[in-house]
Design an enzyme around this catalytic site. Sequence first.
Site, PDB file in Angstrom:
ATOM      1  N   LYS A   1       0.461  -1.202  -0.138  1.00 45.56           N
ATOM      2  CA  LYS A   1       0.214   0.235  -0.284  1.00 45.56           C
ATOM      3  C   LYS A   1       1.651   1.251  -0.006  1.00 45.56           C
ATOM      4  CE  LYS A   1      -0.603   1.541   3.247  1.00 45.56           C
ATOM      5  NZ  LYS A   1      -1.483   3.267   5.238  1.00 45.56           N
TER       6      LYS A   1
ATOM      7  N   ASP B   1      -6.252   0.742   2.349  1.00 46.19           N
ATOM      8  CA  ASP B   1      -5.533   0.887   2.971  1.00 46.19           C
ATOM      9  C   ASP B   1      -7.536   0.007   3.346  1.00 46.19           C
ATOM     10  OD1 ASP B   1      -7.467   3.043   2.556  1.00 46.19           O
ATOM     11  OD2 ASP B   1      -5.786   4.703   3.238  1.00 46.19           O
TER      12      ASP B   1
END
Length: 214
Positions: free
Chosen positions: A126, A145
């Site tokens: 991420k 997220d």
Amino acid sequence: MKKYQKISKENAILAIEILNKYYSDAKCGLDFKEPIELVVALILAAQCTDERVNKITPILFRKYKDVYDLANANLEDIQNIIRPCGFYVNKASSILETSKTIVERFNGQVPNNMKDLTTLRGIGRKSANIILQECFHNTVGIAVDTHVTRISRKIGLSNSNTPEKIEQDLMKKLDKKYWTKINHIFVYHGRAICIARRPQCNDCPIQDICSKNE
């Protein structure tokens, strides 16, 4: 975990376009000037607000001007500076180790590819996606997220349980030109309207699309 009805590609694109217009000022919430500053900010941002991180990173980089300074920093000094961000012991260790890795393995330059970025302590896929997009204008995936996970499921973009699988679902459902927008607009939407415990559905610009999954 609740399963949501899958959304059509047409409605998926419509939802993204509506949200993109609604949050036309959506951008990365972490302040930075150099790639190393974003790397550190992302490490600090784990279970901490962007607002607090943005107050701490300038203090840290006033003391340590660049990655070379950080690589030679005293661990306890880093801990004391970043303490307000929480989990400061582990985060300080990640900052110090990552800085040393960048200096020793990458000649002081933050890597510009996914493989090398994810070797840095505290930087997962991420965060690597965010670094590549924000610092190198290279979009190879979608930063997933908690906001992206929750909203993707609620809209019907994915029923997967892991960020990696959700990212793959989104990449298959949406054309690449939308990948840079997803994280920013979903974060804004998740904070403003589609709040986890108290969603403001009556105010949602994609209510008609999302409501088909209720």
